[in-house]
Write a protein that holds these residues in place. Structure first.
Motif, PDB file in Angstrom:
ATOM      1  N   GLN A  76       7.608  15.964   8.218  1.00 28.40           N
ATOM      2  CA  GLN A  76       7.177  17.209   8.852  1.00 28.40           C
ATOM      3  C   GLN A  76       7.678  17.292  10.295  1.00 28.40           C
ATOM      4  OE1 GLN A  76       2.985  18.185   8.447  1.00 28.40           O
ATOM      5  NE2 GLN A  76       3.013  19.409  10.318  1.00 28.40           N
ATOM      6  N   LYS A 125       5.384  11.445   4.822  1.00 32.09           N
ATOM      7  CA  LYS A 125       5.246  12.906   4.772  1.00 32.09           C
ATOM      8  C   LYS A 125       5.006  13.477   6.173  1.00 32.09           C
ATOM      9  CE  LYS A 125       3.659  13.114  -0.029  1.00 32.09           C
ATOM     10  NZ  LYS A 125       2.508  13.349  -0.941  1.00 32.09           N
ATOM     11  N   GLN A 126       4.208  12.773   6.970  1.00 27.65           N
ATOM     12  CA  GLN A 126       3.982  13.203   8.350  1.00 27.65           C
ATOM     13  C   GLN A 126       5.284  13.140   9.151  1.00 27.65           C
ATOM     14  OE1 GLN A 126       0.655  13.798  10.398  1.00 27.65           O
ATOM     15  NE2 GLN A 126       2.405  14.826  11.350  1.00 27.65           N
ATOM     16  N   ASP A 161       0.847  -1.195   0.000  1.00 27.02           N
ATOM     17  CA  ASP A 161       0.000   0.000   0.000  1.00 27.02           C
ATOM     18  C   ASP A 161       0.885   1.248   0.000  1.00 27.02           C
ATOM     19  OD1 ASP A 161      -1.935   1.964   0.160  1.00 27.02           O
ATOM     20  OD2 ASP A 161      -3.236   0.763   1.458  1.00 27.02           O
ATOM     21  N   GLN A 162       1.489   1.502  -1.155  1.00 25.37           N
ATOM     22  CA  GLN A 162       2.461   2.581  -1.314  1.00 25.37           C
ATOM     23  C   GLN A 162       1.889   3.945  -0.964  1.00 25.37           C
ATOM     24  OE1 GLN A 162       5.644   2.200  -1.998  1.00 25.37           O
ATOM     25  NE2 GLN A 162       6.261   4.325  -2.360  1.00 25.37           N
ATOM     26  N   GLN A 163       0.624   4.182  -1.326  1.00 23.56           N
ATOM     27  CA  GLN A 163       0.038   5.495  -1.077  1.00 23.56           C
ATOM     28  C   GLN A 163      -0.026   5.798   0.421  1.00 23.56           C
ATOM     29  OE1 GLN A 163      -3.838   6.106  -2.842  1.00 23.56           O
ATOM     30  NE2 GLN A 163      -3.967   8.232  -2.169  1.00 23.56           N
ATOM     31  N   LYS A 164      -0.499   4.846   1.216  1.00 29.30           N
ATOM     32  CA  LYS A 164      -0.574   5.052   2.654  1.00 29.30           C
ATOM     33  C   LYS A 164       0.819   5.169   3.261  1.00 29.30           C
ATOM     34  CE  LYS A 164      -5.065   2.826   3.431  1.00 29.30           C
ATOM     35  NZ  LYS A 164      -5.780   1.711   4.104  1.00 29.30           N
ATOM     36  N   TYR A 165       1.760   4.416   2.715  1.00 27.55           N
ATOM     37  CA  TYR A 165       3.140   4.475   3.196  1.00 27.55           C
ATOM     38  C   TYR A 165       3.711   5.879   2.989  1.00 27.55           C
ATOM     39  CZ  TYR A 165       8.202   3.614   3.266  1.00 27.55           C
ATOM     40  OH  TYR A 165       9.548   3.674   3.520  1.00 27.55           O
ATOM     41  N   GLU A 166       3.522   6.431   1.800  1.00 25.68           N
ATOM     42  CA  GLU A 166       4.063   7.756   1.517  1.00 25.68           C
ATOM     43  C   GLU A 166       3.364   8.835   2.343  1.00 25.68           C
ATOM     44  OE1 GLU A 166       4.362   8.679  -2.629  1.00 25.68           O
ATOM     45  OE2 GLU A 166       5.456   6.840  -3.096  1.00 25.68           O
ATOM     46  N   GLN A 167       2.091   8.655   2.615  1.00 23.58           N
ATOM     47  CA  GLN A 167       1.382   9.605   3.482  1.00 23.58           C
ATOM     48  C   GLN A 167       2.002   9.630   4.876  1.00 23.58           C
ATOM     49  OE1 GLN A 167      -2.697   8.282   3.275  1.00 23.58           O
ATOM     50  NE2 GLN A 167      -3.135   9.393   1.383  1.00 23.58           N
ATOM     51  N   SER A 168       2.323   8.457   5.401  1.00 24.30           N
ATOM     52  CA  SER A 168       2.958   8.379   6.722  1.00 24.30           C
ATOM     53  C   SER A 168       4.343   9.021   6.701  1.00 24.30           C
ATOM     54  CB  SER A 168       3.066   6.917   7.175  1.00 24.30           C
ATOM     55  OG  SER A 168       1.792   6.371   7.437  1.00 24.30           O
ATOM     56  N   SER A 202       0.301   4.398  11.732  1.00 21.50           N
ATOM     57  CA  SER A 202       0.231   4.102  10.302  1.00 21.50           C
ATOM     58  C   SER A 202      -0.589   2.847  10.056  1.00 21.50           C
ATOM     59  CB  SER A 202       1.646   3.919   9.733  1.00 21.50           C
ATOM     60  OG  SER A 202       2.458   5.037  10.027  1.00 21.50           O
TER      61      SER A 202
END
Length: 329
Positions: A126, A122-123, A113-120, A248
């Protein structure tokens, strides 16, 4: 903001996946994940986020990684004597500019689940920009005894917990504020080094000396042996007040033992009989009679049969073979 650098750690042996995993071919290099290795998948999934790559790996198998590393903007730091993750990450931090943000990735984990991985990520980036040391906790789906846990309240870490017994793991799941400790981290190079120097100055100084004396990226065995062997968890994460956790929900497994590999292969359609038994590493007909949830692992020079619930115990067998100086390792 500095560069975003993916630091890939590749020093483990994968003893709980013996006999597939060996010193000369650790689990992260086995091409058994739909034709790819865990190391290859680690490099690929971080290319969308990181601009540079640093691999810190063992001298025994570092050559196996070269074909998968980016041709440009990558470098390798070779450990002659592995000294655990606190020092390994310090080597990478010394190689970076102070404001560079490090995404520290074990090379033997499976993430989907690459999309969820990249969202995490980015957090986490930050938080790193704000001066925190970020770690990533996975929402647990079962009372797992093979992982460490992070007790949290929102993004604040309340405690780190060692691998629990089954009853404790069930209690963690029931409480609802415990996450699996993924072993993935994100922070500025300077912040990590500051905290390492604060809590473990001996590790900091000895790692710095070994790094500065390295010959073309290869660390001295003599100087490395003087570095106290401590994990990043013990050295920094469990002691610093600058920690944030990113809860995550991407699909994650450390692929640490055959129960994890069994679960993965089953989702990909690998044959399992009606009693839940599985054969790995052979095309020969294998019959299980009177057994359930058993795993047979076939290698050219060894055969392992283990109950799924006892998958973690393969490490003890590996240690016995190591004490006996067996050529099977």
């Amino acid at each position: 903001m500095g560069n975003i650098v993916n630091v890939i750690l590749s020093g483990g042996i994968g003893s709980r996946l013996w006999p597939l995993s060996r010193k000369a071919m650790p689990k992260q290099y086995l091409p058994i994940f739909e034709g790819k290795s865990l190391f290859e998948l680690t490099v690929q999934r971080n290319q969308n986020v990181a601009t540079q790559c640093i691999m810190v790996g063992s001298i025994q198998n570092v050559d196996q990684a070269k074909d998968y590393l980016p041709v440009e903007n990558s470098r390798t730091i070779v450990e002659a004597v592995p000294r655990n993750t606190a020092a390994a990450i310090a080597f990478a931090a010394f190689a970076c500019d102070p404001d560079d943000i490090l995404i520290v990735s074990p090379s033997d984990h499976l993430i989907e689940d690459q999309q969820k991985y990249e969202q995490s990520l980015k957090q986490g980036i930050q938080y790193a920009e704000e001066g925190f040391l970020a770690t990533f906790g996975i929402q647990p789906t079962r009372p797992e005894t093979g992982y460490g846990y992070i007790e949290h309240q929102d993004n604040d870490v309340l405690s780190f917990r060692e691998k629990p017994n089954l009853d404790t793991a069930k209690e963690f799941l029931k409480k609802g504020n415990f996450l699996w400790n993924s072993g993935i981290f994100c922070f500025k190079a300077s912040i990590y080094l500051e905290e390492l120097f604060r809590f473990e100055p001996r590790v900091f100084r000895a790692a710095k000396e070994a790094f500065e004396a390295a010959d073309n990226g290869v660390l001295s065995a003599e100087l490395s042996s003087k570095i106290p062997a401590k994990s990043i968890d013990y050295a920094v994460m469990e002691r610093s007040e600058r920690i944030k956790v990113v809860p995550s929900n991407f699909i994650w497994s450390d692929m640490g033992a055959y129960d994890s590999l069994y679960d993965y292969l089953r989702t990909k359609g690998h044959p399992v009989d009606t009693a839940g038994n599985m054969a790995i590493g052979t095309d020969k007909y294998v019959a299980f009679i009177g057994l359930s949830d058993a795993i047979l692992v076939h290698a050219d020079d060894a055969i392992l049969v283990v109950h799924k619930q006892h998958a973690q115990d393969v490490k003890h067998l590996y240690e016995e073979l190591e004490q006996a100086e067996s050529t099977l390792l």
